[in-house]
Scaffold this motif. Structure first.
Motif, PDB file in Angstrom:
ATOM      1  N   GLN A 661       0.830  -1.194   0.000  1.00  0.00           N
ATOM      2  CA  GLN A 661       0.000   0.000   0.000  1.00  0.00           C
ATOM      3  C   GLN A 661       0.872   1.254   0.000  1.00  0.00           C
ATOM      4  O   GLN A 661       0.671   2.172  -0.803  1.00  0.00           O
ATOM      5  CB  GLN A 661      -0.892   0.024   1.234  1.00  0.00           C
ATOM      6  CG  GLN A 661      -2.089  -0.879   1.127  1.00  0.00           C
ATOM      7  CD  GLN A 661      -2.854  -0.921   2.423  1.00  0.00           C
ATOM      8  OE1 GLN A 661      -2.373  -0.455   3.453  1.00  0.00           O
ATOM      9  NE2 GLN A 661      -4.039  -1.494   2.389  1.00  0.00           N
ATOM     10  N   HIS A 664       2.698   1.747  -3.213  1.00  0.00           N
ATOM     11  CA  HIS A 664       1.788   2.186  -4.267  1.00  0.00           C
ATOM     12  C   HIS A 664       1.511   3.678  -4.151  1.00  0.00           C
ATOM     13  O   HIS A 664       1.624   4.435  -5.115  1.00  0.00           O
ATOM     14  CB  HIS A 664       0.482   1.396  -4.163  1.00  0.00           C
ATOM     15  CG  HIS A 664      -0.548   1.834  -5.147  1.00  0.00           C
ATOM     16  ND1 HIS A 664      -1.673   2.516  -4.787  1.00  0.00           N
ATOM     17  CD2 HIS A 664      -0.606   1.687  -6.497  1.00  0.00           C
ATOM     18  CE1 HIS A 664      -2.387   2.776  -5.858  1.00  0.00           C
ATOM     19  NE2 HIS A 664      -1.779   2.283  -6.918  1.00  0.00           N
ATOM     20  N   GLU A 665       1.197   4.072  -2.922  1.00  0.00           N
ATOM     21  CA  GLU A 665       0.878   5.474  -2.658  1.00  0.00           C
ATOM     22  C   GLU A 665       2.064   6.358  -3.038  1.00  0.00           C
ATOM     23  O   GLU A 665       1.932   7.368  -3.718  1.00  0.00           O
ATOM     24  CB  GLU A 665       0.590   5.602  -1.163  1.00  0.00           C
ATOM     25  CG  GLU A 665      -0.255   6.772  -0.795  1.00  0.00           C
ATOM     26  CD  GLU A 665      -1.741   6.473  -0.988  1.00  0.00           C
ATOM     27  OE1 GLU A 665      -2.482   7.416  -1.153  1.00  0.00           O
ATOM     28  OE2 GLU A 665      -2.120   5.287  -0.978  1.00  0.00           O
ATOM     29  N   CYS A 680      -0.050  -2.467  -7.423  1.00  0.00           N
ATOM     30  CA  CYS A 680      -1.481  -2.674  -7.409  1.00  0.00           C
ATOM     31  C   CYS A 680      -1.810  -4.120  -7.783  1.00  0.00           C
ATOM     32  O   CYS A 680      -2.618  -4.786  -7.138  1.00  0.00           O
ATOM     33  CB  CYS A 680      -2.070  -1.720  -8.426  1.00  0.00           C
ATOM     34  SG  CYS A 680      -3.772  -1.483  -8.256  1.00  0.00           S
ATOM     35  N   GLU A 700      -9.907  -2.949  -1.780  1.00  0.00           N
ATOM     36  CA  GLU A 700      -8.725  -2.097  -1.717  1.00  0.00           C
ATOM     37  C   GLU A 700      -7.962  -2.152  -3.034  1.00  0.00           C
ATOM     38  O   GLU A 700      -7.572  -1.126  -3.600  1.00  0.00           O
ATOM     39  CB  GLU A 700      -7.843  -2.607  -0.565  1.00  0.00           C
ATOM     40  CG  GLU A 700      -6.499  -1.958  -0.442  1.00  0.00           C
ATOM     41  CD  GLU A 700      -6.555  -0.739   0.454  1.00  0.00           C
ATOM     42  OE1 GLU A 700      -7.392  -0.744   1.359  1.00  0.00           O
ATOM     43  OE2 GLU A 700      -5.777   0.187   0.214  1.00  0.00           O
ATOM     44  N   ARG A 704      -7.466   0.945  -5.706  1.00  0.00           N
ATOM     45  CA  ARG A 704      -6.143   1.442  -6.082  1.00  0.00           C
ATOM     46  C   ARG A 704      -5.914   1.357  -7.586  1.00  0.00           C
ATOM     47  O   ARG A 704      -5.251   2.214  -8.165  1.00  0.00           O
ATOM     48  CB  ARG A 704      -5.064   0.670  -5.335  1.00  0.00           C
ATOM     49  CG  ARG A 704      -4.935   1.169  -3.924  1.00  0.00           C
ATOM     50  CD  ARG A 704      -3.945   0.421  -3.103  1.00  0.00           C
ATOM     51  NE  ARG A 704      -4.090   0.856  -1.724  1.00  0.00           N
ATOM     52  CZ  ARG A 704      -3.489   1.927  -1.230  1.00  0.00           C
ATOM     53  NH1 ARG A 704      -2.687   2.640  -1.979  1.00  0.00           N
ATOM     54  NH2 ARG A 704      -3.677   2.270   0.026  1.00  0.00           N
ATOM     55  N   GLU A 705      -6.491   0.327  -8.177  1.00  0.00           N
ATOM     56  CA  GLU A 705      -6.339   0.209  -9.626  1.00  0.00           C
ATOM     57  C   GLU A 705      -6.995   1.412 -10.308  1.00  0.00           C
ATOM     58  O   GLU A 705      -6.415   2.026 -11.213  1.00  0.00           O
ATOM     59  CB  GLU A 705      -6.998  -1.088 -10.085  1.00  0.00           C
ATOM     60  CG  GLU A 705      -6.627  -1.454 -11.507  1.00  0.00           C
ATOM     61  CD  GLU A 705      -7.473  -2.594 -12.036  1.00  0.00           C
ATOM     62  OE1 GLU A 705      -8.105  -3.293 -11.223  1.00  0.00           O
ATOM     63  OE2 GLU A 705      -7.503  -2.758 -13.261  1.00  0.00           O
ATOM     64  N   ARG A 707      -7.487   4.294  -9.088  1.00  0.00           N
ATOM     65  CA  ARG A 707      -6.704   5.511  -8.846  1.00  0.00           C
ATOM     66  C   ARG A 707      -5.478   5.563  -9.740  1.00  0.00           C
ATOM     67  O   ARG A 707      -5.084   6.629 -10.215  1.00  0.00           O
ATOM     68  CB  ARG A 707      -6.287   5.577  -7.380  1.00  0.00           C
ATOM     69  CG  ARG A 707      -7.438   6.054  -6.504  1.00  0.00           C
ATOM     70  CD  ARG A 707      -7.041   6.121  -5.071  1.00  0.00           C
ATOM     71  NE  ARG A 707      -5.857   6.919  -4.868  1.00  0.00           N
ATOM     72  CZ  ARG A 707      -5.103   6.850  -3.777  1.00  0.00           C
ATOM     73  NH1 ARG A 707      -5.422   5.994  -2.813  1.00  0.00           N
ATOM     74  NH2 ARG A 707      -4.036   7.608  -3.652  1.00  0.00           N
ATOM     75  N   THR A 708      -4.869   4.415  -9.961  1.00  0.00           N
ATOM     76  CA  THR A 708      -3.701   4.389 -10.843  1.00  0.00           C
ATOM     77  C   THR A 708      -4.108   4.786 -12.252  1.00  0.00           C
ATOM     78  O   THR A 708      -3.420   5.573 -12.917  1.00  0.00           O
ATOM     79  CB  THR A 708      -3.089   2.981 -10.869  1.00  0.00           C
ATOM     80  OG1 THR A 708      -3.072   2.474  -9.552  1.00  0.00           O
ATOM     81  CG2 THR A 708      -1.703   3.000 -11.426  1.00  0.00           C
TER      82      THR A 708
END
Lengths: 911, 581
Positions: A661, A664-665, A680, A700, A704-705, A707-708
């Motif tokens: 996480q 990724h962030e 991700c 989750e 995140r996907e 957001r990417t």
């Protein structure tokens, strides 16, 4: 086998018990015996008594101590008179030269017991009360001896000999083993040695070119044999250290070592063993897979060899396998345990108050099996099994089991994503079905919880009550309460969760600390106290100041003793710890960062060492996440390193998840989209493929996907992912996640320049946040809403600014670095786009915000936003004519932009 | 070519050597095979044939197919490489001490025997000394096991001679001063100590150099727990190997392979009781009870005081509910040797058949006292407890059977049944699955599993249908599966499938000449179904069949027929009332 060989409560005389008897003779010498009274003081005498008591009760091992260990302990206890005690002990043993001496010894033992009715007690005589603990011990020994047949006495006598010479005898035995081992596969070894030798020769050949054959071969041979012998010796001594020097050595020795049980070892009493097993079970449950499963397995194997009728072993093995994730072995052992003992063994310590029928406790088997399936991620199987457990418990009216099963079931339903339960729960549980058959899953969970709570309350199962309260709090936190049957004018309709009731439930859960005592069984408390006392003997004294004089030394032990006696059982402190964790989670959701942090810290400091390792891991996780949000990544990664060392050995470690996480962030912020995508994907790969399992993780991952994709400006794809995610959340009733997905959708539309489309999503998100009291998320949604308004045109700047100012207190008080920076930048943007606003007169309002934003973004390494802030800053400076500062801002801007465009370069620099 | 005569000579010599070394059971086994060889018709004496007379009757009844191909195989199989030569004795004349030791041994004074031979260095003496020592240790172990039995069943009694024996034998083996008998003993010792792979190697070496020692073969067989292990053994070809393979196959539940081996051996050892008993065992596993019963009858006629394998016979009699025969058998073995586990088991079976379950349990317990690892007694005791509704005890007993031999499908099945009785069908499924895993071709197991799925608690009908299908494919003898399949499909509203299975069931009942409610049900369903599908002619056929029976079905058939006529003519006619029926 239901009584084919078992004689309940049998007690056997062993050499160790004889030693204790000898010591007891010293402790309470009978009148006839003319032994000198060796004790200098009353406290010394008491100390011996305490020691003997501990010996008979402690449960720190399955075997009775050997003479050697006993002598060592006596040295610790005995202080000045240790030599005397040991001398007496060994002399007494050496005076037992024939079976007849044993007979006489036990006849003498009778003398140290006071008779029940004798009133006339001489002043200076110490008499053992026959009904005291020690008195009972003596009586049981005498009884057991009297029951022995002559063969039995002979066996006892020969084992006494082994016991007295155990150290030397054992040495011989190990030598025997060694010798035979070597002979076993002499052939193989010779071959092996030859191979080794030729290898070495060849090495030499390569090195020097010439072969000094006559010199090197024997030497190499000798060396290798020596090495082999050494490793063998180590192994045959029974050390647990496995050096694994040669595969040959371990393959040959393992089988023989396992099957041969040392003859000088005797099992402790049944109670002690049960206590020990219980402690081990606790240890397995708290430490999870970080405990070495093979060491447990080896002692279980020994125990099973010595006591094949002790079925609790199978249960322990099940626990062990469960925590080391071995599905088949766990299942096999669970079934075996219940087949053999009908689930009644090990429970006999608890008074059989309720629902203990003649038919065994197979419903407990079902309960355990259900929980096992739950743990291994088979929700449907688990539900089937638990349904059967409910049915069987009802049939034989075992309310305790029913309460636990209902709790387990509600836990299962709330943890696992189960879309509909109509086919499963349909006919099974009447209280559920009678109300309505079309209930949603949450409503079922609620009913099950209530039902379980009611039963647990009436049965006074404190722990269950407490954990049910916590589950209820969790439920209240996540779900809007609606009356099950709402009609009539009085039916209140509130579309909001109720933080007060969450708080109430958490407090009720924590009440356990004041009244747990009713349930704990005295046996285990006694036993564990005794083992702690014995262990303290070996510990070096911590305060050197006090150890000068013997008097205070004793008092310190005494306090330690007291200290332990008031300590809280592990399970209680675990539940209370869990209540703090839950408190932290709820504050997190409600949006108070400092409160969440505080609760977590309380947990980590107070309950960190007694809690289960998975809970402790969760606490660390929360703290690290907090760091990442509020202090930037550098600190977070440093903390992560510490946590990794501690928890990465766990089987289902969440630390890995956290690491992904964070990475990724971090990658997203620095614009390294490829890395972000990879993280991700890895995150998604951690989740199980079964439907409904690991829901949190799956949500989750796809969040995140999306957001990417958004960061990569693939708007339509991002929107697709978010849409399907929203559908999943809806299907599995994940309300809180819905709010954040809606917010994300609004973001996507905002970024794609479609502000009109974004508005409804933002509004929906806000209303979700309102009904679940998610204040921080609401503030962030409000920010997005304001941004959307501004996106509609600069004539909406005023409205946007008002919205932002409404959310400002929440954002600045509790928001993370990113949110705050975003708010600042947006504020500046609003001002700047407002036509009524003039830069020259009011530049400080804008510049302050921007400066603040760029500082915070530096910490976060969020290049894109930082660049935006700096750009605005440069523009403002330009307007104001402050060129020097403008240039500074511009260079910084350039730096961020280049970093954003070439994320790989920076990676390289860092590496 | 290998002849019966040479075979006979080999065995004769072997028996002498074996009994000289006090390997009595191996000698006994060899003796049985010796008289099992068909006598040369030219010079048999009446006394020789006495053993062999009986078995011809059974051969006449059942071997018409066997004989046709067993003869050619015979010449094929035994014309293999030259047989292992019979080793010469190293001590041609036994020493005086050896003679004394042997007589001590024969009087079961093992320690004394080994003491006499303490300084003898000949291979034979060394073997006898070690063997006596081993047996002395075993005897002491048995005694200790009873003496030391603690509250938790502590049974760590070990043979205290093992360590020293192992040391000595391994030293001897290294110097090569050990013969095949010594190797056999070494293998046994290693097996006891848990070193299975080395034990296997020793035993293989032993049987390769001296194949006539059946005890070595059976030790080896007990170490072959899977077919992979069995195939990995490097064994020389010899006719004894065939015996070994046959028994190993049987233990690994490869019954047909085992049967064909025994048939092959039967060509030479045509009168061997052993082969007959083993064949019966294999056929029992294939559930050919009638044949097995005749074989055992025959066996008992030849060898009336035999107790071995008679528990199997009693199981057959039990299955056929032959009370009188079972009691006769029980009486017989009781008089022969009442303290044999088999005898106790037979008596237990008898009481069980008579419905006196408490007594049956008592006898099974006695059998278990005599041999704790007596598998079938545990299972049978479980059955008794089930009958007595003591499920807890039943489960315990079954579980013990399963832990002794995890392949015992009967015990797994029993466990499932017990849990089902307690209303835990889902839990029971696991056990049924286990039992089916070991015996996938038995329709009864599939039906039991299907019933579990079908139970009112679970109502998992699709799964039940799958199980019934398997049962029907396995040749369901009781005819439950087809009927149930039809009913389940009917319940789920799949009339086409239901009709298909009803028809099949009807065919089956017709073939077996059965009648009953199932028949009526099938006929009525088929008639109604065909009528609704407008296949009036076929529907009429079923209706007319129904008319043959009396009772409400007949009335129903009449009504159906009326309906059919009505539909056929296309209009409701008043005449229908007067239709002659």
């Amino acid at each position: 086998m239901a009584g084919l060989t078992r004689t309940a409560g049998a007690y056997s005389v062993t050499p160790h018990k004889i030693s204790v008897c000898i010591l007891l003779q010293l402790y309470a010498p009978s009148a006839q015996m003319s032994l000198p009274f060796p004790f200098a003081s009353v406290s010394q005498h008491n100390r011996l008594g305490l020691y003997l008591l501990s010996l008979t009760k402690s449960c720190d091992d399955i075997f009775e101590p050997k003479l050697e260990d006993l002598v060592n302990q006596l040295r610790e206890v005995g202080e000045d008179m240790d030599a005397w005690l040991i001398d007496h002990l060994t002399n007494r043993f050496s005076s037992l030269t024939s079976p007849d001496d044993l007979l006489n010894f036990f006849t003498d033992m009778r003398g140290i017991l006071g008779s029940l009715d004798s009133g006339a007690v001489q002043d200076d005589q110490i008499i053992l009360d026959p009904s005291s603990n020690l008195g009972m011990f003596v009586r049981r020994c005498i009884l057991a001896f009297n029951l022995l047949s002559f063969e039995g006495v002979c066996h006892l006598f020969s084992s006494l000999e082994v016991y007295c010479h155990s150290s030397s005898a054992q040495y011989d035995a190990s030598n025997d083993n060694l010798e035979s081992l070597i002979q076993h596969d002499q052939m193989d070894m010779e071959k092996y040695i030859m191979d080794k030798a030729t290898e070495e020769i060849e090495l030499h050949k390569n090195a020097s070119g010439s072969v000094p054959f006559h010199l090197h071969t024997p030497k190499a041979l000798f060396k290798v044999t020596e090495g082999l012998l050494v490793t063998r010796k180590e192994k045959s001594r029974g050390n647990t250290k496995k050096t694994e020097a040669t595969p040959l050595a371990c393959s040959s020795s393992s089988t023989v070592d396992d099957t041969l049980v040392d003859e000088s070892l005797f099992l402790r009493t049944n109670y002690q063993i049960q206590g020990f097993l219980m402690e081990q079970a606790n240890a397995i449950e708290t430490h999870g897979s970080s405990l070495s499963s093979s060491s447990i397995e080896s002692f279980l194997q020994k125990l099973q060899n010595l006591a094949p009728e002790l079925h609790r072993v199978h249960f322990l093995r099940y626990l062990n396998k469960l925590h080391s994730d071995d599905y088949f072995a766990a299942l096999e052992n669970l079934l075996r345990y219940f087949d053999y003992s009908a689930g009644t063994e090990g429970f006999d310590l608890v008074p059989p108050s309720t629902g203990c029928s003649m038919n065994g406790r197979y419903e407990v088997a079902l309960l355990c099996l259900g929980m096992m399936h739950f743990r291994f991620g088979h929700p449907n199987l688990a539900l089937e099994v638990l349904t059967e457990a409910v049915r069987v418990s009802q049939q034989i009216s075992n309310d305790t089991c029913l309460a636990y099963t209902l709790a387990a079931m509600s836990n299962l339903l709330s943890e696992m994503g189960i879309a509909s339960t109509t086919n499963v729960l349909g006919s099974s549980y009447s209280p559920v079905t009678s109300t309505a058959s079309s209930l949603s899953v949450q409503q079922r969970v609620y009913i099950l919880l209530k039902e379980s709570l009611r039963r647990a309350d009436s049965l006074k199962l404190r722990r269950l009550v407490a954990s049910n309260h916590l589950a209820m709090a969790k439920f209240e936190l996540m779900h809007v309460q609606r009356p099950l049957l709402s009609f009539g004018p009085k039916a209140s309709i509130r579309h909001k969760t109720c933080p007060v009731s969450v708080c109430k439930e958490i407090r009720l859960g924590a009440h356990l600390i004041s009244d747990f005592s009713a349930e704990s069984s005295t046996m285990t408390v006694d036993g564990s106290l005794s083992s702690v006392w014995l262990k303290d003997l070996q510990k070096p004294w911590s305060q050197p100041v006090f150890s000068q004089e013997s008097g205070s030394r004793k008092s310190s032990t005494f306090f330690q003793f007291c200290d332990h006696s008031v300590s809280i059982p592990g399970s209680v402190s675990q539940i209370i710890g869990a209540s703090y964790l839950l408190r932290a989670t709820s504050w997190e959701l409600y949006g108070s960062a400092p409160m969440a942090r505080m609760s977590t810290l309380v947990y980590a400091t107070l309950f960190g060492d007694t809690s289960s390792s998975s809970d402790a891991e969760l606490a660390y996780l929360k703290l690290i996440q907090h760091l990442a949000l509020y202090k930037g990544y550098k600190d977070a990664f440093a903390a992560l390193k510490i946590a990794e060392e501690k928890f990465l050995t766990l089987s289902k470690s969440k630390i890995l998840l956290l690491k992904l996480q964070l990475l990724h962030e971090h990658a997203l912020h620095r614009g390294n989209l490829k890395l972000a995508q990879r993280m991700c994907n890895e995150l998604g790969g951690l989740a199980s493929t079964t439907m409904g399992v690991d829901m949190e993780l799956k949500v989750e991952a796809s969040l995140r996907e999306a957001r990417t994709l958004l960061a990569a400006k693939q708007y339509s794809q991002a929107a697709n992912v978010a849409h399907s995610l929203f559908c999943t959340c809806h299907k599995f009733n994940l309300q809180i996640e819905k709010a954040s997905v809606l917010l994300l959708l609004a973001e996507i539309h905002k970024k794609s320049g479609n502000a009109v489309l974004g508005l409804p999503y933002a509004l929906a998100s806000i209303s979700f946040c309102q009904s679940f009291n998610l204040d921080l998320l609401k503030a962030s949604a409000t920010l997005t809403l304001a941004e959307l308004w501004l996106g509609l045109g600069s004539n909406h700047a005023k409205r946007a600014l008002d919205l932002l100012h409404g959310a400002f207190p929440m954002i600045l008080g509790h928001g993370g670095l990113e949110l705050r920076a975003r708010a600042y930048i947006f504020e500046a943007n609003c001002y700047l786009s407002n036509p009524c606003f003039s830069v020259s007169t009011d530049s400080d309002t804008v510049l302050d915000s921007l400066r603040q934003a760029s500082d915070e973004l530096q910490h976060l390494e969020y290049h894109e936003l930082a660049a935006e802030a700096l750009y605005l800053m440069a523009m403002v400076y330009d307007k104001l004519g402050r060129f020097e500062e403008r240039e500074e801002a511009a260079t910084l801007f350039k730096k961020h932009i280049t970093a954003l465009e070439n994320p790989q370069d920076e990676e390289l620099n860092m590496a | 070519m290998f002849s019966k005569e040479s075979c006979r000579n080999e065995i004769r010599a072997a028996i002498r050597q074996l009994s000289d070394r006090c390997l009595h059971s191996a000698a006994k086994w060899a003796g049985e095979q010796l008289v099992g060889i068909e006598q040369d018709p030219s010079h048999f004496t009446p006394s020789n044939t006495r053993f062999q007379r009986g078995s011809s009757s059974i051969r006449r009844r059942f071997s018409s197919t066997n004989e046709s191909f067993s003869t050619p195989q015979l010449s094929l199989g035994f014309s293999q490489p030259p047989a292992t030569p019979i080793p010469e004795e190293d001590e041609v004349v036994d020493g005086d001490l050896y003679l004394l030791a042997k007589s001590y041994f024969d009087c079961r004074e093992y320690r004394r025997a080994s003491h006499v031979l303490r300084d003898q260095m000949g291979k034979k003496s060394v073997f006898l000394r070690c063997y006596a020592l081993y047996l002395a240790g075993e005897k002491r172990k048995e005694e200790e096991m009873i003496e030391l039995e603690g509250s938790l069943g502590k049974s760590d009694a070990i043979n205290r001679e093992l360590v020293s024996l192992e040391r000595e034998l391994s030293a001897l083996k290294r110097t090569g001063a050990v013969d095949s008998f010594g190797l056999y003993l070494y293998g046994v010792v290693l097996k006891e100590k848990g070193n299975e792979s080395l034990a296997r190697a020793c035993l293989v070496e032993s049987v390769n150099s001296y194949p006539w020692n059946w005890s070595a073969w059976s030790e080896l067989q007990s170490l072959c727990t899977s077919i992979e292990i069995l195939n990995s053994l490097n064994l020389n070809n010899h006719w004894m190997k065939e015996f070994f393979l046959a028994s190993a196959y049987q233990e690994l539940r490869m019954h047909s392979e085992s049967l064909s081996k025994y048939e092959y051996l039967h060509g030479i050892f045509s009168f061997s009781n052993y082969i007959q008993a083993q064949t019966a065992k294999a056929k029992y596993s294939l559930r050919e009870f009638d044949e097995v019963e005749i074989m055992f009858e025959d066996l008992l006629r030849n060898d009336p005081y035999r107790v071995e394998d008679m528990d199997m016979y009693s199981n057959v009699l039990y299955a056929k509910e032959a009370c009188a025969a079972l009691s006769y058998l029980a009486h017989k073995v009781f008089l022969t040797d009442k303290y044999r586990p088999e005898s106790c088991c037979i008596i237990g079976n008898y009481y069980s058949l008579k419905g006196q379950h408490e007594k049956a349990v008592m006898y099974f317990r006695r059998a278990l006292k005599l041999n704790k690892k007596y598998l079938s007694a545990w299972t049978l005791m479980g059955h008794e407890y089930v009958e007595m509704k003591n499920t807890t005890a039943a489960i315990d007993a079954y579980r013990r059977a399963v832990d002794i031999n995890p392949c015992d499908y009967r015990a797994w099945y029993g466990l499932g049944q017990a849990y089902e009785m307690m209303g835990m069908p889902f839990y029971a499924l696991h056990y049924f699955r286990k039992s089916i895993f070991f015996l996938p071709n038995d329709s009864r197991l599939w039906i039991a599993m299907a019933k579990c799925y079908q139970s009112e608690q679970l109502q998992m009908l699709e799964e039940a249908i799958k199980c019934y299908k398997r049962a029907a494919n396995c040749g369901d003898t009781e005819g439950i599966a087809l009927n149930q399949l039809a009913k389940l499909h009917q319940k789920l509203g799949r009339n086409e499938e239901a009709a298909f299975y009803f028809e099949k069931d009807l065919e089956r009942m017709d073939a077996e000449g059965l009648e009953g409610p199932n028949m009526y049900e099938a006929l009525i369903f088929l008639a109604t179904h065909l009528k609704t599908n407008k296949k009036f002619d076929e529907a009429e056929v079923y209706c007319t069949r129904l008319l043959d029976y009396s009772g409400p079905e007949k009335e129903k058939a009449k009504r159906l027929l009326r309906g059919i006529r009505m539909a056929q003519t296309g209009f409701p006619s008043m005449d229908m009332e007067h239709f002659p029926l």
